[in-house]
Design an enzyme around this catalytic site. Structure first.
Site, PDB file in Angstrom:
ATOM      1  N   GLU A 311       0.828  -1.215   0.000  1.00 52.07           N
ATOM      2  CA  GLU A 311       0.000   0.000   0.000  1.00 52.07           C
ATOM      3  C   GLU A 311       0.861   1.264   0.000  1.00 52.07           C
ATOM      4  O   GLU A 311       0.548   2.242   0.673  1.00 52.07           O
ATOM      5  CB  GLU A 311      -0.992   0.005   1.164  1.00 52.07           C
ATOM      6  CG  GLU A 311      -2.218  -0.823   0.895  1.00 52.07           C
ATOM      7  CD  GLU A 311      -3.400  -0.535   1.815  1.00 52.07           C
ATOM      8  OE1 GLU A 311      -3.515   0.608   2.321  1.00 52.07           O
ATOM      9  OE2 GLU A 311      -4.197  -1.458   2.033  1.00 52.07           O
ATOM     10  N   HIS A 433       0.459  -8.032  -2.428  1.00 50.57           N
ATOM     11  CA  HIS A 433      -0.749  -7.583  -1.737  1.00 50.57           C
ATOM     12  C   HIS A 433      -1.928  -8.195  -2.482  1.00 50.57           C
ATOM     13  O   HIS A 433      -2.254  -7.782  -3.593  1.00 50.57           O
ATOM     14  CB  HIS A 433      -0.834  -6.061  -1.742  1.00 50.57           C
ATOM     15  CG  HIS A 433      -1.935  -5.515  -0.881  1.00 50.57           C
ATOM     16  ND1 HIS A 433      -2.231  -4.174  -0.813  1.00 50.57           N
ATOM     17  CD2 HIS A 433      -2.808  -6.129  -0.039  1.00 50.57           C
ATOM     18  CE1 HIS A 433      -3.241  -3.986   0.026  1.00 50.57           C
ATOM     19  NE2 HIS A 433      -3.610  -5.164   0.507  1.00 50.57           N
ATOM     20  N   ASP A 471       0.779  -8.688   2.468  1.00 48.03           N
ATOM     21  CA  ASP A 471      -0.583  -8.690   2.989  1.00 48.03           C
ATOM     22  C   ASP A 471      -1.404  -9.591   2.074  1.00 48.03           C
ATOM     23  O   ASP A 471      -1.719  -9.220   0.945  1.00 48.03           O
ATOM     24  CB  ASP A 471      -1.129  -7.254   2.995  1.00 48.03           C
ATOM     25  CG  ASP A 471      -2.584  -7.184   3.444  1.00 48.03           C
ATOM     26  OD1 ASP A 471      -3.180  -8.228   3.744  1.00 48.03           O
ATOM     27  OD2 ASP A 471      -3.136  -6.063   3.464  1.00 48.03           O
ATOM     28  N   ASN A 473      -4.425 -10.752   2.801  1.00 44.13           N
ATOM     29  CA  ASN A 473      -5.863 -10.568   3.036  1.00 44.13           C
ATOM     30  C   ASN A 473      -6.575 -11.901   3.237  1.00 44.13           C
ATOM     31  O   ASN A 473      -7.713 -12.099   2.801  1.00 44.13           O
ATOM     32  CB  ASN A 473      -6.500  -9.796   1.880  1.00 44.13           C
ATOM     33  CG  ASN A 473      -6.413  -8.295   2.095  1.00 44.13           C
ATOM     34  OD1 ASN A 473      -6.813  -7.787   3.142  1.00 44.13           O
ATOM     35  ND2 ASN A 473      -5.881  -7.590   1.122  1.00 44.13           N
ATOM     36  N   ASN A 551      -3.797  -7.203  11.920  1.00 40.57           N
ATOM     37  CA  ASN A 551      -4.647  -6.101  11.476  1.00 40.57           C
ATOM     38  C   ASN A 551      -5.683  -5.843  12.557  1.00 40.57           C
ATOM     39  O   ASN A 551      -6.369  -6.779  12.987  1.00 40.57           O
ATOM     40  CB  ASN A 551      -5.323  -6.461  10.145  1.00 40.57           C
ATOM     41  CG  ASN A 551      -6.247  -5.370   9.626  1.00 40.57           C
ATOM     42  OD1 ASN A 551      -7.423  -5.601   9.367  1.00 40.57           O
ATOM     43  ND2 ASN A 551      -5.738  -4.162   9.459  1.00 40.57           N
ATOM     44  N   PHE A 556     -12.612  -5.197  12.891  1.00 39.83           N
ATOM     45  CA  PHE A 556     -11.940  -6.451  12.544  1.00 39.83           C
ATOM     46  C   PHE A 556     -10.660  -6.610  13.345  1.00 39.83           C
ATOM     47  O   PHE A 556      -9.912  -5.651  13.552  1.00 39.83           O
ATOM     48  CB  PHE A 556     -11.604  -6.484  11.053  1.00 39.83           C
ATOM     49  CG  PHE A 556     -10.835  -7.708  10.631  1.00 39.83           C
ATOM     50  CD1 PHE A 556     -11.490  -8.918  10.420  1.00 39.83           C
ATOM     51  CD2 PHE A 556      -9.457  -7.662  10.471  1.00 39.83           C
ATOM     52  CE1 PHE A 556     -10.784 -10.054  10.033  1.00 39.83           C
ATOM     53  CE2 PHE A 556      -8.741  -8.786  10.095  1.00 39.83           C
ATOM     54  CZ  PHE A 556      -9.407  -9.989   9.880  1.00 39.83           C
TER      55      PHE A 556
END
Length: 614
Positions: A311, A433, A471, A473, A551, A556
């Site tokens: 990011e 990512h 990351d 996800n 995270n 979350f």
């Protein structure tokens, strides 16, 4: 004629070390409005703009709250004083602020006690904790706040003066206050000398023929300057440590001979750091002008040899990360996503940036993985109607950046035999990512599988240690995590039920031959039964052996970030300690004034296994 119409500051709360740039809107002779600067060298009709910064030198002294640094402190934690913790960690603006932070205080007190318990006699220990936060609170006049006391204010007899008022445009100058010039130009960076003081920018149009003001100056005042909250130092924990082993501070540390360190960090692109998404974070702490400096301080303090950042906004890579990290000895490569967003002034997008220390590594080769290109290739074999649906689902702009690095001799991480003429140890590092939408489980798994197949091709051409960081996800136990950590996905895995394009079938093809292992799973190998090991175990998920979270937002809490390594060629020496949820919840969630991303950084120290000569 030239005139100042308006002066805008990106924030009314100046922060030490964070550049404060004013936007000055001018009306030119033709009545047009422009934010363009008009200097003496580029004067308009003989007139130009002059900007100066001033600091209000007040006799009042102000300490600020450790949680809300824009508020003056009125209360202090007694236990922090006894523990000899830094004063800045013990100050609060209200009793509610202190009570909300009490669980965090208890952790700080206990950790300090653990560090010192071997050096103190039991009767002399100052760490006699009280479970009631009200009994550990005192006002700054020195009196202890009892359980029935629900507020405490500064009084004339306190060691500090009364709370200061926030500056406004009609603030009156008090006796003993003097404006002292501290800078010129539209931009000023507050220093530690400015803490607690109001700043003022004064913009005036100057007549070039006389050198005098052509009109009254336009002034804009700020609130009082606050210190920059800095992240609590995180230590490296040896994975094979026994109870009592002293962790290693990352600040000021360099890798030991024969090892290297890798950092993975989603730094939260400014594109996504909106007040709607993170309403609990103070606007000044969410502003990029603050976050970029706080992120840089944190990243540099880890002294990692390799940085895998996600990011990273495209313009911020060019204008900030690359030049700033270059000053600290890093060389970077960057791959932005394949779609851009219009921000109102320019088209930008985020991407993956990989940096490495120039004195430890050199770049041999770079590979860019665009999952959209793979989607286009996949869809070519489909009929036109299905192809359109497939592209609509698979085209998500995500990317991966793969670099092959060669170790230099200076770090000791080289060819194990030290053979003259042989090249240094090679290392392959993948930084990615993966798509975020939790409904598109098939897309996530397909992207991870595509990346791994590319890495397999590199592994087939060279016997080279590999790292896969980023990351993803994907939570522990998800299909992408299973594929990465075990090399396959069970055909009965529930994630495989989401496959409208039939791109995951047969499930037997969802495999890879790389011996990947999650670095943070190594915490499970820590020995002993003492409080230090027990604390590490509480931070890990016993089912998946992964961290409880990487995270943390208001909605979350979970693990999305990983550092995987090939276990047949690398071993984990130490890991950066994790953070406790309680310590983060004092600010509701991430990002916060202390931590400037909604993710936490992961860092692992590796050592190459000796090569077997044949």
């Amino acid at each position: 004629m030239l005139s100042v119409v308006r002066v805008h500051l990106p924030t009314d709360i100046p922060i030490v070390g964070c550049e404060l740039s004013a936007y000055v809107f001018l009306r030119r002779g033709d009545s047009s409005l422009s934010p363009e600067d008009v200097t003496e060298a580029s004067s308009t009709d003989g007139y130009f703009l002059q900007c100066r910064w001033f600091r209000l030198q007040s006799e009042q002294k102000v300490l600020v709250c450790c949680i809300h640094p824009s508020e003056p402190a009125t209360l202090q934690c007694v236990q922090c004083l006894k523990a000899k913790l830094p004063q800045s960690k013990s100050l609060h603006c209200t009793q509610k602020c202190f009570t909300d932070s009490w669980r965090h205080h208890v952790i700080m007190h206990q950790e300090t006690a653990e560090k010192r318990e071997n050096n103190l006699e039991e009767d002399d220990s100052p760490f006699l904790f009280n479970s009631n936060p009200a009994k550990s609170l005192r006002s700054l006049d020195g009196s202890l706040s009892g359980a029935a006391t629900h507020s405490a204010n500064l009084s004339n007899g306190s060691i500090f003066s009364s709370p200061v008022r926030m500056a406004s445009h009609n603030q009156n100058q008090e006796a003993g206050d003097v404006w002292c010039e501290v800078g010129q130009g539209k931009t000023y960076t507050p220093t530690t000398e400015d803490i607690g003081h109001v700043l003022k920018i004064e913009c005036v149009v100057i007549d070039g023929s006389t050198g005098r003001p052509a009109a009254a100056p336009y002034q804009r005042l700020t609130s009082r300057v606050i210190p920059a909250p800095s992240p609590t130092p995180r230590r490296l924990i040896p994975v094979n440590a026994v109870e009592g082993t002293t962790p290693v501070e990352t600040d000021g540390r360099t890798s030991s001979s024969g090892t290297f360190t890798v950092l993975s960090y989603n730094v939260l692109s400014d594109l996504y750091a909106t007040s709607d998404m993170y309403s609990y974070c103070p606007p000044w702490a969410l502003a990029w002008t603050y976050r970029k400096q706080n992120l840089l301080r944190e990243i540099v303090a880890y002294h990692a040899d390799i940085l895998c950042l996600q990011e990273v906004q495209s313009d911020h890579y060019e204008e900030f990360f690359a030049p700033e990290l270059e000053k600290h000895g890093y060389t970077g490569v960057y791959k932005k996503k394949t779609g851009e967003v219009y921000t109102g002034s320019v088209y930008v997008i985020d991407g993956c940036a990989t940096f490495f220390r120039r004195d430890r590594f050199s770049l041999v080769k770079k590979y860019e993985v665009e999952f959209n290109k793979a989607a286009q290739s996949l869809s070519e074999a489909l009929v036109p109607t299905t192809k359109k649906v497939a592209l609509s689902r698979l085209l998500k702009d995500n990317v991966a950046l793969i670099v092959v690095l060669e170790a230099r001799d200076t770090g000791g991480f080289t060819d194990s035999q030290g053979t003259p003429g042989k090249r240094g140890q090679l290392l392959c590092v993948a930084n990615t990512h993966i798509h975020a939408n939790q409904e598109l489980k098939d897309v996530k798994l397909w992207q991870v599988h595509t990346l791994l197949k590319g890495l397999e091709k590199i592994a087939a051409s060279a016997d080279i240690p590999m790292l896969v960081a980023g990351d993803f996800n994907s939570i522990p136990g998800s299909a992408p995590h299973c594929l990465l950590s075990t090399g396959r996905v069970d055909p009965t895995h529930p994630d495989l039920q989401v496959d409208p394009l039939n791109i995951l079938r047969p499930a037997s093809k969802l495999c890879h031959s790389l011996s990947l292992v999650s670095a943070y799973a190594s915490f499970g190998r820590m020995n002993g039964l003492g409080p230090t090991v027990e604390k590490r175990m509480r931070q890990m998920d016993p089912t998946t052996s992964e961290p409880q979270f990487t995270n943390c937002t208001r909605d979350f809490l979970g693990t999305l970030d990983y550092i995987f390594y090939t276990a047949d060629s690398l071993t984990v020496e130490s890991l950066l300690e994790l953070l406790d949820e309680d310590s983060l919840r004092k600010d509701t969630a991430l990002p916060s004034p202390e931590w400037s991303s909604d993710h936490i950084a992961l860092l692992a120290e590796f050592r190459c296994k000796p090569r077997i000569r044949r």
